[in-house]
Design an enzyme around this catalytic site. Structure first.
Site, PDB file in Angstrom:
ATOM      1  N   TYR A 148       0.860  -1.198   0.000  1.00  0.00           N
ATOM      2  CA  TYR A 148       0.000   0.000   0.000  1.00  0.00           C
ATOM      3  C   TYR A 148       0.894   1.245   0.000  1.00  0.00           C
ATOM      4  CZ  TYR A 148      -3.263   3.476   2.057  1.00  0.00           C
ATOM      5  OH  TYR A 148      -4.023   4.592   2.319  1.00  0.00           O
ATOM      6  N   LYS A 152       1.018   4.312  -2.734  1.00  0.00           N
ATOM      7  CA  LYS A 152       0.762   5.710  -2.350  1.00  0.00           C
ATOM      8  C   LYS A 152       1.989   6.585  -2.645  1.00  0.00           C
ATOM      9  CE  LYS A 152      -3.506   5.838  -0.704  1.00  0.00           C
ATOM     10  NZ  LYS A 152      -4.567   6.477  -1.504  1.00  0.00           N
TER      11      LYS A 152
HETATM   12  N1  LIG Z   1      -8.447   6.126   6.709  1.00  0.00           N
HETATM   13  C1  LIG Z   1      -7.161   6.405   6.841  1.00  0.00           C
HETATM   14  O1  LIG Z   1      -6.568   6.259   7.938  1.00  0.00           O
HETATM   15  C2  LIG Z   1      -6.379   6.928   5.666  1.00  0.00           C
HETATM   16  C3  LIG Z   1      -5.067   7.361   5.907  1.00  0.00           C
HETATM   17  C4  LIG Z   1      -4.308   7.847   4.845  1.00  0.00           C
HETATM   18  C5  LIG Z   1      -4.858   7.914   3.581  1.00  0.00           C
HETATM   19  N2  LIG Z   1      -6.136   7.471   3.370  1.00  0.00           N
HETATM   20  C6  LIG Z   1      -6.647   7.538   1.996  1.00  0.00           C
HETATM   21  O2  LIG Z   1      -7.734   8.442   1.956  1.00  0.00           O
HETATM   22  C7  LIG Z   1      -8.643   8.048   0.928  1.00  0.00           C
HETATM   23  C8  LIG Z   1     -10.044   7.934   1.521  1.00  0.00           C
HETATM   24  O3  LIG Z   1      -9.961   7.025   2.594  1.00  0.00           O
HETATM   25  P1  LIG Z   1     -11.177   6.631   3.561  1.00  0.00           P
HETATM   26  O4  LIG Z   1     -10.566   6.106   4.800  1.00  0.00           O
HETATM   27  O5  LIG Z   1     -12.175   7.743   3.583  1.00  0.00           O
HETATM   28  O6  LIG Z   1     -11.751   5.453   2.680  1.00  0.00           O
HETATM   29  P2  LIG Z   1     -12.958   4.459   2.873  1.00  0.00           P
HETATM   30  O7  LIG Z   1     -14.013   5.066   3.733  1.00  0.00           O
HETATM   31  O8  LIG Z   1     -12.424   3.116   3.222  1.00  0.00           O
HETATM   32  O9  LIG Z   1     -13.451   4.429   1.368  1.00  0.00           O
HETATM   33  C9  LIG Z   1     -12.626   4.034   0.343  1.00  0.00           C
HETATM   34  C10 LIG Z   1     -13.449   4.132  -0.915  1.00  0.00           C
HETATM   35  O10 LIG Z   1     -12.647   3.713  -2.015  1.00  0.00           O
HETATM   36  C11 LIG Z   1     -13.530   3.211  -2.961  1.00  0.00           C
HETATM   37  N3  LIG Z   1     -12.912   2.212  -3.839  1.00  0.00           N
HETATM   38  C12 LIG Z   1     -12.166   1.137  -3.489  1.00  0.00           C
HETATM   39  N4  LIG Z   1     -11.830   0.442  -4.584  1.00  0.00           N
HETATM   40  C13 LIG Z   1     -12.379   1.100  -5.645  1.00  0.00           C
HETATM   41  C14 LIG Z   1     -12.394   0.884  -7.041  1.00  0.00           C
HETATM   42  N5  LIG Z   1     -11.789  -0.168  -7.618  1.00  0.00           N
HETATM   43  N6  LIG Z   1     -13.061   1.758  -7.824  1.00  0.00           N
HETATM   44  C15 LIG Z   1     -13.697   2.826  -7.290  1.00  0.00           C
HETATM   45  N7  LIG Z   1     -13.736   3.078  -5.970  1.00  0.00           N
HETATM   46  C16 LIG Z   1     -13.078   2.238  -5.172  1.00  0.00           C
HETATM   47  C17 LIG Z   1     -14.677   2.564  -2.217  1.00  0.00           C
HETATM   48  O11 LIG Z   1     -15.802   2.925  -2.950  1.00  0.00           O
HETATM   49  P3  LIG Z   1     -17.059   1.997  -3.287  1.00  0.00           P
HETATM   50  O12 LIG Z   1     -16.842   0.675  -2.610  1.00  0.00           O
HETATM   51  O13 LIG Z   1     -18.180   2.799  -2.746  1.00  0.00           O
HETATM   52  O14 LIG Z   1     -17.033   1.944  -4.768  1.00  0.00           O
HETATM   53  C18 LIG Z   1     -14.681   3.256  -0.861  1.00  0.00           C
HETATM   54  O15 LIG Z   1     -15.812   4.069  -0.653  1.00  0.00           O
HETATM   55  C19 LIG Z   1      -8.120   6.728   0.364  1.00  0.00           C
HETATM   56  O16 LIG Z   1      -7.387   6.972  -0.798  1.00  0.00           O
HETATM   57  C20 LIG Z   1      -7.184   6.236   1.455  1.00  0.00           C
HETATM   58  O17 LIG Z   1      -6.173   5.398   0.937  1.00  0.00           O
HETATM   59  C21 LIG Z   1      -6.912   7.002   4.383  1.00  0.00           C
END
Ligand SMILES: NC(=O)c1ccc[n+]([C@@H]2O[C@H](COP(=O)([O-])OP(=O)(O)OC[C@H]3O[C@@H](n4cnc5c(N)ncnc54)[C@H](OP(=O)(O)O)[C@@H]3O)[C@@H](O)[C@H]2O)c1
Length: 243
Positions: A148, A152
């Site tokens: 991952y 990123k």
């Molecule tokens: N949470 C953390 O601690 C954290 C930390 C650093 C960075 N981030 C990054 O921040 C961003 C948002 O994170 P979050 O925690 O809000 O995420 P989340 O609530 O887990 O949601 C991730 C979303 O990605 C979508 N997704 C996954 N595979 C996909 C695909 N093949 N095509 C289209 N959509 C896809 C899913 O959408 P559907 O299933 O609805 O299509 C899901 O709603 C992500 O890029 C994550 O890597 C998160």
């Protein structure tokens, strides 16, 4: 009012961001693979903020559909946010390449595929903005999440290059590097409270940085300094740490 395209609008961070853009009066194109969720989200935003919110199907890894997906957007959006992402299972990915590929494809290749199409349009129109949600995980390789993290890291460098390319066309690119965020992505993890942000706080930080036309932000802010220290750990010590 202009439309903003939010790719991965089902993400907890993106849902909060959608509210903030709606509050400012922007119309929204919201994408997900889960249209039921999107319909509800869109309806709620339309009623609460009197804007237009269109739910659209988009799969980041169905590359062959991306061009047609974007062509069909009328009018074209003022800006695009890439919020989709997939943390995946590091241990599984070490044994099963399909899991590794899903992590790399969702976090990196899928983003490049759609953003190149969007960037070409914005460049031609000499207007627009792009926001990409990357991660602090891309700043140092660790045994617990290096696949991952590598995806990123690639995404962060990609956004940096894209910003460089689009600067002369007046198109801004904001790289967002969240630390821990309390979302469904991290629901099974025990996160340290003091270091963990709510999705609403991250969305506020993003909007603030977008208004200020920043290039890159860490959210919460102190992750910039945490990562500075972590990057400074020499490799021959870093490799001995079981993290
Ligand atoms: N949470 C953390 O601690 C954290 C930390 C650093 C960075 N981030 C990054 O921040 C961003 C948002 O994170 P979050 O925690 O809000 O995420 P989340 O609530 O887990 O949601 C991730 C979303 O990605 C979508 N997704 C996954 N595979 C996909 C695909 N093949 N095509 C289209 N959509 C896809 C899913 O959408 P559907 O299933 O609805 O299509 C899901 O709603 C992500 O890029 C994550 O890597 C998160």
């Amino acid at each position: 009012m202009d439309y903003i395209l939010i790719l991965g609008a089902g993400s907890d961070i993106a849902q909060e961001l959608a509210k903030l853009y709606a509050e400012e009066g922007y119309n929204l194109y919201l994408t997900s693979r889960n249209l039921d969720l999107l319909e509800r989200l869109a309806k709620d935003l339309q009623i609460r903020y009197q804007i237009d919110a269109k739910p659209l199907f988009f799969d980041a890894t169905s590359y062959e559909t991306h061009s047609e997906f974007y062509q069909k957007l009328t009018p074209k959006p003022l800006g695009a946010v890439v919020a989709f992402g997939y943390l995946g299972d590091q241990l599984k990915a070490q044994k099963d390449f399909n899991e590794a590929r899903k992590i790399i494809e969702t976090n990196f290749l899928g983003a490049v595929s759609i953003l190149e199409i969007i960037a070409n349009d914005f460049e031609e129109r000499k207007a627009g903005f792009i926001i990409g949600i990357s991660s602090v995980a891309g700043e140092r390789g660790r045994q617990s999440n290096y696949i991952y993290g590598a995806a990123k890291a690639a995404f962060s460098i990609y956004l940096q290059g894209l910003r460089n390319r689009l600067y002369r066309s007046g198109v801004s690119v904001l790289t967002v590097k969240p630390g821990f965020v309390d979302t469904k992505m991290t629901a099974s993890m025990k996160l340290p409270k003091l270091l963990t942000a709510s999705p609403a706080k991250v969305a506020h930080d993003i909007i603030k940085a977008w208004h200020k036309k920043k290039d890159e932000i860490y959210t919460l802010w102190f992750w910039r300094y945490i990562m500075l220290l972590i990057r400074m750990i020499p490799e021959n010590i870093g490799k001995r740490l079981g993290w």
